[in-house]
Design a protein around this motif. Sequence first.
Motif, PDB file in Angstrom:
ATOM      1  N   VAL A  67     -41.018 -20.742 -48.568  1.00 21.43           N
ATOM      2  CA  VAL A  67     -42.464 -20.207 -48.316  1.00 21.43           C
ATOM      3  C   VAL A  67     -42.216 -18.830 -49.340  1.00 21.43           C
ATOM      4  O   VAL A  67     -41.442 -18.172 -49.410  1.00 21.43           O
ATOM      5  N   TYR A  68     -43.386 -18.871 -50.331  1.00 21.08           N
ATOM      6  CA  TYR A  68     -43.745 -17.705 -51.037  1.00 21.08           C
ATOM      7  C   TYR A  68     -44.083 -16.343 -50.353  1.00 21.08           C
ATOM      8  O   TYR A  68     -45.232 -16.433 -49.674  1.00 21.08           O
ATOM      9  N   PRO A  69     -43.465 -15.438 -50.363  1.00 12.84           N
ATOM     10  CA  PRO A  69     -43.420 -14.046 -49.333  1.00 12.84           C
ATOM     11  C   PRO A  69     -45.003 -13.510 -49.616  1.00 12.84           C
ATOM     12  O   PRO A  69     -45.589 -12.793 -48.930  1.00 12.84           O
ATOM     13  N   HIS A  70     -45.280 -13.543 -51.013  1.00 16.61           N
ATOM     14  CA  HIS A  70     -46.771 -13.141 -51.298  1.00 16.61           C
ATOM     15  C   HIS A  70     -47.911 -13.957 -50.681  1.00 16.61           C
ATOM     16  O   HIS A  70     -48.853 -13.020 -50.717  1.00 16.61           O
ATOM     17  N   ASP A  71     -47.604 -14.890 -50.034  1.00 15.84           N
ATOM     18  CA  ASP A  71     -48.588 -15.579 -49.530  1.00 15.84           C
ATOM     19  C   ASP A  71     -48.650 -15.465 -47.973  1.00 15.84           C
ATOM     20  O   ASP A  71     -49.597 -16.238 -47.275  1.00 15.84           O
ATOM     21  N   VAL A  72     -47.874 -14.621 -47.595  1.00 15.28           N
ATOM     22  CA  VAL A  72     -47.606 -14.453 -46.167  1.00 15.28           C
ATOM     23  C   VAL A  72     -48.252 -12.978 -45.837  1.00 15.28           C
ATOM     24  O   VAL A  72     -47.840 -12.127 -46.466  1.00 15.28           O
ATOM     25  N   PRO A  73     -48.967 -12.858 -44.687  1.00 19.77           N
ATOM     26  CA  PRO A  73     -49.202 -11.432 -44.329  1.00 19.77           C
ATOM     27  C   PRO A  73     -47.929 -10.878 -44.039  1.00 19.77           C
ATOM     28  O   PRO A  73     -47.154 -11.101 -43.605  1.00 19.77           O
ATOM     29  N   GLY A  74     -48.263  -9.509 -44.556  1.00 20.88           N
ATOM     30  CA  GLY A  74     -47.107  -8.409 -44.383  1.00 20.88           C
ATOM     31  C   GLY A  74     -46.183  -8.534 -45.620  1.00 20.88           C
ATOM     32  O   GLY A  74     -45.038  -7.920 -45.877  1.00 20.88           O
ATOM     33  N   GLY A  75     -46.081  -9.873 -46.403  1.00 18.93           N
ATOM     34  CA  GLY A  75     -45.055 -10.028 -47.388  1.00 18.93           C
ATOM     35  C   GLY A  75     -43.657 -10.230 -47.081  1.00 18.93           C
ATOM     36  O   GLY A  75     -42.924 -10.516 -47.856  1.00 18.93           O
ATOM     37  N   VAL A  81     -37.125   0.949 -41.713  1.00 22.89           N
ATOM     38  CA  VAL A  81     -37.549  -0.241 -42.489  1.00 22.89           C
ATOM     39  C   VAL A  81     -36.651  -1.593 -42.237  1.00 22.89           C
ATOM     40  O   VAL A  81     -37.087  -2.813 -42.085  1.00 22.89           O
ATOM     41  N   VAL A  82     -35.483  -1.341 -42.264  1.00 22.20           N
ATOM     42  CA  VAL A  82     -34.399  -2.554 -42.441  1.00 22.20           C
ATOM     43  C   VAL A  82     -34.222  -3.094 -40.884  1.00 22.20           C
ATOM     44  O   VAL A  82     -34.275  -4.287 -40.840  1.00 22.20           O
ATOM     45  N   ASP A  83     -34.864  -2.385 -39.858  1.00 22.96           N
ATOM     46  CA  ASP A  83     -34.765  -2.979 -38.666  1.00 22.96           C
ATOM     47  C   ASP A  83     -35.846  -3.737 -38.337  1.00 22.96           C
ATOM     48  O   ASP A  83     -35.793  -4.948 -38.013  1.00 22.96           O
ATOM     49  N   ARG A  84     -36.829  -3.374 -38.871  1.00 22.60           N
ATOM     50  CA  ARG A  84     -38.174  -4.089 -38.658  1.00 22.60           C
ATOM     51  C   ARG A  84     -38.127  -5.374 -39.637  1.00 22.60           C
ATOM     52  O   ARG A  84     -38.695  -6.544 -39.060  1.00 22.60           O
ATOM     53  N   VAL A  85     -37.618  -5.526 -40.824  1.00 17.40           N
ATOM     54  CA  VAL A  85     -37.559  -6.353 -41.615  1.00 17.40           C
ATOM     55  C   VAL A  85     -36.593  -7.425 -40.922  1.00 17.40           C
ATOM     56  O   VAL A  85     -36.989  -8.807 -41.077  1.00 17.40           O
ATOM     57  N   ARG A  86     -35.488  -7.100 -40.761  1.00 20.66           N
ATOM     58  CA  ARG A  86     -34.503  -7.961 -39.864  1.00 20.66           C
ATOM     59  C   ARG A  86     -35.265  -8.737 -38.928  1.00 20.66           C
ATOM     60  O   ARG A  86     -34.974  -9.991 -38.500  1.00 20.66           O
ATOM     61  N   GLU A  87     -35.813  -8.082 -37.987  1.00 25.11           N
ATOM     62  CA  GLU A  87     -36.522  -8.555 -36.792  1.00 25.11           C
ATOM     63  C   GLU A  87     -37.955  -9.833 -37.074  1.00 25.11           C
ATOM     64  O   GLU A  87     -37.768 -10.789 -36.597  1.00 25.11           O
ATOM     65  N   ARG A  88     -38.438  -9.360 -38.337  1.00 26.93           N
ATOM     66  CA  ARG A  88     -39.490 -10.288 -38.517  1.00 26.93           C
ATOM     67  C   ARG A  88     -38.701 -11.806 -39.319  1.00 26.93           C
ATOM     68  O   ARG A  88     -39.308 -12.607 -39.214  1.00 26.93           O
TER      69      ARG A  88
END
Length: 458
Positions: free
Chosen positions: A399-407, A438-445
Amino acid sequence: MEPDLFTAAAEDRQEKDPSSSPLAVRMRPRTLDEVVGQQHLLKPGSPLRRLVGEASGGPAGPSSVILWGPPGIGKTTLAYVVSKATNKRFVELSAITAGVKEVRAVIEGARRATGGYGKETVLFLDEIHRFSKAQQDSLLPAVENRWVTLIAATTENPYFSVISPLLSRSLLLTLESLTDDDLRGLLRRALTDERGLGAAVTLPEDAEEHLLRIAGGDARRALTALEAAAGAALSKQEAEISLLTLEETVDRAAVTYDRDGDQHYDVASALIKSIRGSDVDAALHYLARMIEAGEDPRFIARRLMISASEDIGLADPTALPTAVAAAQAVALIGFPEAALTLSHATIALALAPKSNAATLAISAAREDVRKGLAGPVPAHLRDGHYKGAAKLGHARGYVYPHDVPGGIAAQQYAPDAVRDKHYYRPTRYGAEARYADVVDRVRERLGRTAAEDGADRA
Protein backbone atom coordinates in the motif's frame (compact mmCIF):
# COMPACT_ATOMS: atom_id res chain seq x y z
CA MET A 1 85.70 -1.09 21.95
CA GLU A 2 84.56 -0.11 25.43
CA PRO A 3 80.76 -0.30 25.10
CA ASP A 4 79.87 2.68 27.32
CA LEU A 5 82.72 4.96 26.25
CA PHE A 6 80.48 7.81 25.14
CA THR A 7 78.22 7.59 28.18
CA ALA A 8 81.24 7.64 30.46
CA ALA A 9 82.70 10.61 28.60
CA ALA A 10 79.44 12.54 28.87
CA GLU A 11 79.19 11.89 32.60
CA ASP A 12 82.82 12.90 33.08
CA ARG A 13 82.23 16.12 31.17
CA GLN A 14 79.17 16.88 33.27
CA GLU A 15 81.09 16.35 36.52
CA LYS A 16 83.90 18.69 35.38
CA ASP A 17 81.54 21.35 34.00
CA PRO A 18 78.03 20.97 35.46
CA SER A 19 76.83 24.13 33.72
CA SER A 20 77.22 22.40 30.35
CA SER A 21 74.03 20.43 30.99
CA PRO A 22 70.47 21.71 31.46
CA LEU A 23 69.29 22.17 35.03
CA ALA A 24 66.85 19.25 34.68
CA VAL A 25 69.78 16.97 33.80
CA ARG A 26 72.05 18.30 36.52
CA MET A 27 69.35 17.72 39.15
CA ARG A 28 68.71 14.16 38.04
CA PRO A 29 68.70 11.95 41.17
CA ARG A 30 71.70 9.69 41.70
CA THR A 31 70.01 7.35 44.17
CA LEU A 32 66.46 6.21 44.89
CA ASP A 33 66.49 8.33 48.05
CA GLU A 34 66.84 11.48 45.91
CA VAL A 35 63.86 10.62 43.72
CA VAL A 36 61.00 13.11 44.04
CA GLY A 37 57.55 11.64 44.65
CA GLN A 38 56.57 8.02 43.93
CA GLN A 39 56.80 7.12 47.61
CA HIS A 40 54.50 4.14 47.04
CA LEU A 41 57.30 2.60 44.93
CA LEU A 42 60.17 3.52 47.23
CA LYS A 43 59.17 1.86 50.48
CA PRO A 44 61.68 -0.56 52.06
CA GLY A 45 61.36 -3.97 50.45
CA SER A 46 59.44 -2.65 47.47
CA PRO A 47 59.95 -4.31 44.06
CA LEU A 48 61.95 -1.28 42.92
CA ARG A 49 64.26 -1.52 45.95
CA ARG A 50 64.72 -5.23 45.30
CA LEU A 51 65.51 -4.54 41.67
CA VAL A 52 68.52 -2.45 42.68
CA GLY A 53 69.59 -4.98 45.31
CA GLU A 54 68.71 -2.99 48.42
CA ALA A 55 66.63 -5.82 49.91
CA SER A 56 67.78 -9.22 51.02
CA GLY A 57 68.27 -11.68 48.25
CA GLY A 58 69.94 -9.21 45.88
CA PRO A 59 68.54 -7.91 42.65
CA ALA A 60 67.00 -11.16 41.48
CA GLY A 61 63.59 -10.66 39.98
CA PRO A 62 62.07 -9.62 36.68
CA SER A 63 64.48 -8.47 34.00
CA SER A 64 61.86 -6.18 32.49
CA VAL A 65 60.07 -3.25 34.06
CA ILE A 66 57.32 -1.12 32.56
CA LEU A 67 56.88 2.37 33.99
CA TRP A 68 53.44 3.82 33.30
CA GLY A 69 52.52 7.40 34.04
CA PRO A 70 52.07 10.93 32.66
CA PRO A 71 54.98 12.93 31.20
CA GLY A 72 57.56 14.65 33.37
CA ILE A 73 57.24 12.58 36.53
CA GLY A 74 60.58 10.74 36.45
CA LYS A 75 60.35 7.63 34.27
CA THR A 76 63.71 8.28 32.62
CA THR A 77 65.16 9.25 35.98
CA LEU A 78 64.14 5.97 37.60
CA ALA A 79 65.72 3.99 34.78
CA TYR A 80 68.94 5.98 35.13
CA VAL A 81 68.99 5.50 38.90
CA VAL A 82 68.53 1.74 38.51
CA SER A 83 71.51 1.59 36.14
CA LYS A 84 73.71 3.61 38.53
CA ALA A 85 72.64 1.66 41.60
CA THR A 86 73.34 -1.68 39.90
CA ASN A 87 76.51 -0.45 38.17
CA LYS A 88 75.19 -1.28 34.71
CA ARG A 89 75.56 0.42 31.38
CA PHE A 90 72.70 2.78 30.60
CA VAL A 91 71.49 2.85 27.00
CA GLU A 92 68.49 4.96 26.04
CA LEU A 93 66.32 4.58 22.95
CA SER A 94 63.14 6.35 21.95
CA ALA A 95 60.45 4.42 20.15
CA ILE A 96 59.77 7.56 18.12
CA THR A 97 63.11 7.36 16.30
CA ALA A 98 64.37 3.81 16.88
CA GLY A 99 63.32 0.65 15.09
CA VAL A 100 64.03 -3.07 15.23
CA LYS A 101 67.50 -2.52 13.74
CA GLU A 102 68.53 -0.17 16.53
CA VAL A 103 67.05 -2.44 19.21
CA ARG A 104 68.92 -5.46 17.89
CA ALA A 105 72.15 -3.45 17.75
CA VAL A 106 71.76 -2.49 21.43
CA ILE A 107 70.98 -6.07 22.41
CA GLU A 108 74.02 -7.38 20.53
CA GLY A 109 76.16 -4.70 22.15
CA ALA A 110 74.81 -5.72 25.55
CA ARG A 111 75.74 -9.37 24.92
CA ARG A 112 79.28 -8.36 23.92
CA ALA A 113 79.62 -6.09 26.95
CA THR A 114 78.55 -8.86 29.30
CA GLY A 115 80.91 -11.39 27.74
CA GLY A 116 83.86 -9.08 27.11
CA TYR A 117 83.74 -6.67 30.03
CA GLY A 118 81.42 -8.32 32.52
CA LYS A 119 79.24 -5.23 32.34
CA GLU A 120 75.47 -5.73 32.19
CA THR A 121 73.17 -3.27 30.44
CA VAL A 122 70.00 -1.36 31.30
CA LEU A 123 68.07 -0.60 28.12
CA PHE A 124 65.66 2.26 28.65
CA LEU A 125 63.04 2.36 25.91
CA ASP A 126 60.96 5.51 26.04
CA GLU A 127 57.39 5.60 24.65
CA ILE A 128 57.20 1.86 24.01
CA HIS A 129 53.53 2.28 23.06
CA ARG A 130 54.73 3.72 19.74
CA PHE A 131 56.32 0.38 18.84
CA SER A 132 54.29 -1.96 16.67
CA LYS A 133 53.58 -5.54 17.75
CA ALA A 134 56.45 -6.81 15.59
CA GLN A 135 58.84 -4.27 17.08
CA GLN A 136 57.82 -5.22 20.61
CA ASP A 137 58.24 -8.90 19.71
CA SER A 138 61.90 -8.19 18.92
CA LEU A 139 62.46 -7.40 22.61
CA LEU A 140 61.27 -10.78 23.90
CA PRO A 141 64.51 -12.82 23.41
CA ALA A 142 66.54 -10.20 25.28
CA VAL A 143 64.04 -10.15 28.14
CA GLU A 144 63.68 -13.93 28.37
CA ASN A 145 67.44 -14.55 28.26
CA ARG A 146 68.24 -11.58 30.53
CA TRP A 147 70.65 -10.12 27.99
CA VAL A 148 69.46 -6.69 29.15
CA THR A 149 67.47 -5.22 31.98
CA LEU A 150 64.68 -3.64 29.97
CA ILE A 151 62.98 -0.60 31.47
CA ALA A 152 60.21 0.63 29.19
CA ALA A 153 58.25 3.81 29.72
CA THR A 154 54.77 4.62 28.46
CA THR A 155 52.14 7.30 28.93
CA GLU A 156 49.52 4.93 27.48
CA ASN A 157 47.67 2.21 29.34
CA PRO A 158 50.06 -0.77 28.90
CA TYR A 159 47.20 -3.27 28.91
CA PHE A 160 46.18 -1.76 25.58
CA SER A 161 49.55 -0.65 24.18
CA VAL A 162 52.01 -3.39 25.19
CA ILE A 163 51.83 -6.96 23.84
CA SER A 164 50.74 -9.60 26.33
CA PRO A 165 53.94 -11.75 26.19
CA LEU A 166 56.06 -8.75 27.13
CA LEU A 167 53.60 -7.49 29.73
CA SER A 168 53.43 -10.91 31.42
CA ARG A 169 57.24 -10.99 31.73
CA SER A 170 57.48 -7.51 33.19
CA LEU A 171 57.05 -5.79 36.50
CA LEU A 172 54.44 -3.07 35.93
CA LEU A 173 54.95 0.03 38.07
CA THR A 174 52.35 2.78 37.95
CA LEU A 175 53.80 6.22 38.60
CA GLU A 176 51.69 8.96 40.11
CA SER A 177 51.57 12.62 39.17
CA LEU A 178 53.85 14.81 41.24
CA THR A 179 52.17 16.97 43.87
CA ASP A 180 52.89 20.65 44.44
CA ASP A 181 54.82 19.68 47.57
CA ASP A 182 56.96 17.29 45.53
CA LEU A 183 57.78 20.01 43.01
CA ARG A 184 58.28 22.63 45.69
CA GLY A 185 60.94 20.49 47.34
CA LEU A 186 62.62 19.87 43.98
CA LEU A 187 62.68 23.58 43.12
CA ARG A 188 64.12 24.55 46.49
CA ARG A 189 66.79 21.88 46.18
CA ALA A 190 67.66 23.10 42.68
CA LEU A 191 68.00 26.66 43.94
CA THR A 192 70.55 25.78 46.64
CA ASP A 193 72.31 22.61 45.47
CA GLU A 194 75.76 23.06 43.93
CA ARG A 195 74.63 20.85 41.05
CA GLY A 196 71.83 23.31 40.46
CA LEU A 197 71.89 27.07 40.84
CA GLY A 198 74.11 27.10 43.91
CA ALA A 199 72.13 29.79 45.76
CA ALA A 200 72.88 32.32 43.00
CA VAL A 201 69.27 33.54 43.12
CA THR A 202 66.25 33.23 45.37
CA LEU A 203 62.61 32.53 44.52
CA PRO A 204 59.96 34.45 46.50
CA GLU A 205 56.72 32.75 47.42
CA ASP A 206 54.50 34.43 44.81
CA ALA A 207 56.88 33.47 41.99
CA GLU A 208 57.21 29.95 43.39
CA GLU A 209 53.43 29.49 43.40
CA HIS A 210 53.16 30.73 39.83
CA LEU A 211 55.94 28.39 38.77
CA LEU A 212 54.10 25.47 40.37
CA ARG A 213 50.94 26.40 38.48
CA ILE A 214 52.58 26.59 35.07
CA ALA A 215 54.54 23.38 35.69
CA GLY A 216 51.32 21.38 35.81
CA GLY A 217 52.93 18.54 37.78
CA ASP A 218 55.82 18.19 35.31
CA ALA A 219 59.22 18.25 37.02
CA ARG A 220 61.13 18.77 33.79
CA ARG A 221 58.94 21.73 32.85
CA ALA A 222 59.34 23.23 36.32
CA LEU A 223 63.15 23.03 36.23
CA THR A 224 63.35 24.31 32.67
CA ALA A 225 61.23 27.34 33.55
CA LEU A 226 63.25 27.95 36.72
CA GLU A 227 66.52 27.83 34.80
CA ALA A 228 65.26 30.29 32.18
CA ALA A 229 63.92 32.68 34.82
CA ALA A 230 67.13 32.47 36.85
CA GLY A 231 69.16 33.31 33.75
CA ALA A 232 66.93 36.31 33.06
CA ALA A 233 67.24 37.55 36.65
CA LEU A 234 71.02 37.20 36.69
CA SER A 235 71.32 39.00 33.36
CA LYS A 236 69.54 41.94 34.98
CA GLN A 237 71.86 41.59 37.99
CA GLU A 238 68.96 40.71 40.24
CA ALA A 239 69.44 38.30 43.13
CA GLU A 240 65.75 37.41 43.22
CA ILE A 241 63.50 35.91 40.56
CA SER A 242 60.56 38.26 40.72
CA LEU A 243 57.10 37.29 39.60
CA LEU A 244 57.40 39.82 36.76
CA THR A 245 60.66 38.27 35.56
CA LEU A 246 59.15 34.79 35.71
CA GLU A 247 56.09 35.90 33.76
CA GLU A 248 58.23 37.61 31.14
CA THR A 249 60.38 34.52 30.76
CA VAL A 250 57.51 32.06 30.64
CA ASP A 251 54.91 34.10 28.81
CA ARG A 252 52.12 31.59 29.15
CA ALA A 253 51.37 28.43 31.08
CA ALA A 254 52.30 25.17 29.36
CA VAL A 255 49.13 23.15 29.39
CA THR A 256 49.20 19.69 30.97
CA TYR A 257 48.09 17.81 27.89
CA ASP A 258 49.74 15.13 25.76
CA ARG A 259 48.31 15.04 22.25
CA ASP A 260 49.46 11.46 21.74
CA GLY A 261 48.94 9.97 25.17
CA ASP A 262 46.31 9.21 27.80
CA GLN A 263 45.74 12.88 28.57
CA HIS A 264 44.73 13.44 24.96
CA TYR A 265 41.81 11.07 25.44
CA ASP A 266 41.15 12.12 29.03
CA VAL A 267 40.70 15.80 28.13
CA ALA A 268 38.63 14.97 25.04
CA SER A 269 36.45 12.69 27.20
CA ALA A 270 36.07 15.43 29.81
CA LEU A 271 34.96 17.90 27.12
CA ILE A 272 32.20 15.59 25.89
CA LYS A 273 31.07 14.63 29.39
CA SER A 274 30.89 18.29 30.40
CA ILE A 275 28.72 19.02 27.35
CA ARG A 276 26.55 16.01 28.23
CA GLY A 277 26.25 17.34 31.78
CA SER A 278 25.30 20.83 30.48
CA ASP A 279 28.22 22.46 32.33
CA VAL A 280 29.11 25.05 29.72
CA ASP A 281 31.97 26.53 31.77
CA ALA A 282 33.70 23.19 32.29
CA ALA A 283 33.24 22.40 28.60
CA LEU A 284 34.89 25.68 27.62
CA HIS A 285 37.77 24.96 30.03
CA TYR A 286 38.54 21.62 28.38
CA LEU A 287 38.08 23.14 24.93
CA ALA A 288 40.63 25.81 25.86
CA ARG A 289 43.09 23.17 27.07
CA MET A 290 42.82 21.33 23.78
CA ILE A 291 43.26 24.51 21.75
CA GLU A 292 46.23 25.74 23.78
CA ALA A 293 47.89 22.33 23.48
CA GLY A 294 47.75 22.60 19.69
CA GLU A 295 45.07 19.97 19.17
CA ASP A 296 43.90 19.48 15.60
CA PRO A 297 40.67 21.56 15.38
CA ARG A 298 39.18 18.95 13.04
CA PHE A 299 39.48 16.34 15.82
CA ILE A 300 37.57 18.62 18.20
CA ALA A 301 34.90 19.32 15.56
CA ARG A 302 34.43 15.59 14.95
CA ARG A 303 33.88 15.00 18.66
CA LEU A 304 31.27 17.76 18.74
CA MET A 305 29.38 16.22 15.80
CA ILE A 306 29.30 12.87 17.59
CA SER A 307 28.08 14.54 20.78
CA ALA A 308 25.24 16.25 18.90
CA SER A 309 23.76 12.89 17.90
CA GLU A 310 24.81 10.85 20.92
CA ASP A 311 23.67 13.16 23.70
CA ILE A 312 21.21 15.66 22.18
CA GLY A 313 19.51 14.07 19.20
CA LEU A 314 15.96 15.23 18.57
CA ALA A 315 15.73 17.13 21.85
CA ASP A 316 17.29 19.93 19.75
CA PRO A 317 17.23 19.09 16.03
CA THR A 318 19.47 22.12 15.33
CA ALA A 319 22.37 20.69 17.35
CA LEU A 320 23.76 18.42 14.62
CA PRO A 321 23.49 21.06 11.86
CA THR A 322 25.30 23.48 14.19
CA ALA A 323 28.09 20.97 14.82
CA VAL A 324 28.38 20.09 11.13
CA ALA A 325 28.51 23.78 10.18
CA ALA A 326 31.22 24.28 12.78
CA ALA A 327 33.26 21.41 11.33
CA GLN A 328 32.94 22.86 7.84
CA ALA A 329 33.92 26.33 9.05
CA VAL A 330 36.92 24.95 10.96
CA ALA A 331 38.14 23.18 7.81
CA LEU A 332 37.86 26.43 5.85
CA ILE A 333 39.36 28.95 8.27
CA GLY A 334 41.71 27.02 10.59
CA PHE A 335 43.31 28.41 13.73
CA PRO A 336 43.35 30.92 15.32
CA GLU A 337 39.86 32.00 14.18
CA ALA A 338 38.54 28.42 14.37
CA ALA A 339 38.66 28.74 18.16
CA LEU A 340 35.68 31.11 17.93
CA THR A 341 33.68 28.63 15.88
CA LEU A 342 34.48 25.75 18.23
CA SER A 343 33.46 27.90 21.19
CA HIS A 344 30.18 28.77 19.44
CA ALA A 345 29.37 25.11 18.84
CA THR A 346 30.49 23.96 22.30
CA ILE A 347 28.28 26.52 24.05
CA ALA A 348 25.29 25.62 21.86
CA LEU A 349 25.65 21.90 22.55
CA ALA A 350 26.28 22.32 26.27
CA LEU A 351 23.13 24.42 26.73
CA ALA A 352 20.90 22.33 24.46
CA PRO A 353 18.29 19.98 25.99
CA LYS A 354 19.67 16.45 26.16
CA SER A 355 18.37 13.12 24.92
CA ASN A 356 20.18 9.86 24.29
CA ALA A 357 17.05 8.23 22.81
CA ALA A 358 18.60 7.98 19.34
CA THR A 359 21.70 6.36 20.82
CA LEU A 360 19.69 3.81 22.80
CA ALA A 361 17.42 3.12 19.83
CA ILE A 362 20.14 2.08 17.39
CA SER A 363 22.02 0.21 20.13
CA ALA A 364 18.94 -1.88 20.93
CA ALA A 365 18.19 -2.53 17.26
CA ARG A 366 21.78 -3.61 16.55
CA GLU A 367 21.77 -5.86 19.60
CA ASP A 368 18.68 -7.67 18.34
CA VAL A 369 20.28 -8.11 14.91
CA ARG A 370 23.35 -9.62 16.57
CA LYS A 371 21.08 -12.03 18.42
CA GLY A 372 19.64 -13.21 15.12
CA LEU A 373 16.31 -11.40 15.41
CA ALA A 374 16.07 -10.51 11.75
CA GLY A 375 13.96 -12.80 9.57
CA PRO A 376 12.91 -12.26 5.97
CA VAL A 377 11.70 -8.91 4.71
CA PRO A 378 7.88 -9.06 4.35
CA ALA A 379 6.99 -9.99 0.77
CA HIS A 380 4.98 -6.83 0.07
CA LEU A 381 8.06 -4.68 0.91
CA ARG A 382 10.48 -6.48 -1.38
CA ASP A 383 11.73 -4.99 -4.61
CA GLY A 384 9.18 -5.56 -7.35
CA HIS A 385 10.89 -3.73 -10.22
CA TYR A 386 12.95 -6.52 -11.72
CA LYS A 387 11.72 -9.17 -14.17
CA GLY A 388 10.25 -12.16 -12.42
CA ALA A 389 9.48 -10.33 -9.15
CA ALA A 390 5.75 -10.63 -9.67
CA LYS A 391 5.95 -14.41 -10.02
CA LEU A 392 7.69 -14.50 -6.64
CA GLY A 393 4.96 -12.39 -5.08
CA HIS A 394 7.34 -9.54 -4.33
CA ALA A 395 5.70 -6.14 -3.74
CA ARG A 396 2.26 -7.74 -4.07
CA GLY A 397 -0.22 -6.07 -1.72
CA TYR A 398 2.01 -3.10 -0.94
CA VAL A 399 0.00 0.00 0.00
CA TYR A 400 1.53 3.29 -1.16
CA PRO A 401 1.31 5.61 1.88
CA HIS A 402 0.78 8.73 -0.25
CA ASP A 403 -2.47 7.23 -1.51
CA VAL A 404 -3.86 6.89 2.02
CA PRO A 405 -5.48 9.74 3.97
CA GLY A 406 -3.02 10.96 6.58
CA GLY A 407 -0.08 9.39 4.71
CA ILE A 408 0.19 6.37 7.03
CA ALA A 409 -0.56 2.93 5.57
CA ALA A 410 -1.47 0.35 8.20
CA GLN A 411 0.66 -2.54 7.01
CA GLN A 412 3.48 -4.60 8.46
CA TYR A 413 6.94 -3.13 7.87
CA ALA A 414 9.23 -5.00 10.29
CA PRO A 415 10.05 -8.72 9.99
CA ASP A 416 7.95 -11.02 12.19
CA ALA A 417 10.79 -11.46 14.71
CA VAL A 418 10.76 -7.78 15.68
CA ARG A 419 7.34 -6.57 14.50
CA ASP A 420 6.31 -5.41 17.99
CA LYS A 421 9.65 -3.98 19.09
CA HIS A 422 9.70 -0.34 20.18
CA TYR A 423 13.33 0.72 19.79
CA TYR A 424 12.84 4.47 19.78
CA ARG A 425 11.69 5.74 23.16
CA PRO A 426 11.59 9.54 22.94
CA THR A 427 12.09 11.68 25.99
CA ARG A 428 9.94 14.64 26.98
CA TYR A 429 12.90 17.04 26.81
CA GLY A 430 13.01 19.97 24.43
CA ALA A 431 11.71 19.46 20.91
CA GLU A 432 11.64 15.69 21.39
CA ALA A 433 8.44 16.02 23.40
CA ARG A 434 6.67 16.67 20.09
CA TYR A 435 8.19 13.51 18.60
CA ALA A 436 7.01 11.53 21.62
CA ASP A 437 3.40 12.46 20.83
CA VAL A 438 3.87 11.78 17.13
CA VAL A 439 5.42 8.34 17.54
CA ASP A 440 2.59 7.20 19.81
CA ARG A 441 -0.05 8.25 17.24
CA VAL A 442 1.87 6.68 14.34
CA ARG A 443 2.31 3.35 16.13
CA GLU A 444 -1.40 3.31 16.91
CA ARG A 445 -2.30 3.95 13.25
CA LEU A 446 0.07 1.18 12.16
CA GLY A 447 -1.66 -1.25 14.50
CA ARG A 448 1.54 -1.80 16.45
CA THR A 449 0.91 -3.43 19.83
CA ALA A 450 2.24 -1.73 22.92
CA ALA A 451 5.16 -4.01 23.74
CA GLU A 452 6.22 -4.47 27.30
CA ASP A 453 9.59 -3.06 28.35
CA GLY A 454 10.99 -6.53 28.84
CA ALA A 455 9.99 -7.58 25.32
CA ASP A 456 11.53 -4.45 23.83
CA ARG A 457 14.87 -4.98 25.46
CA ALA A 458 15.07 -8.74 25.27
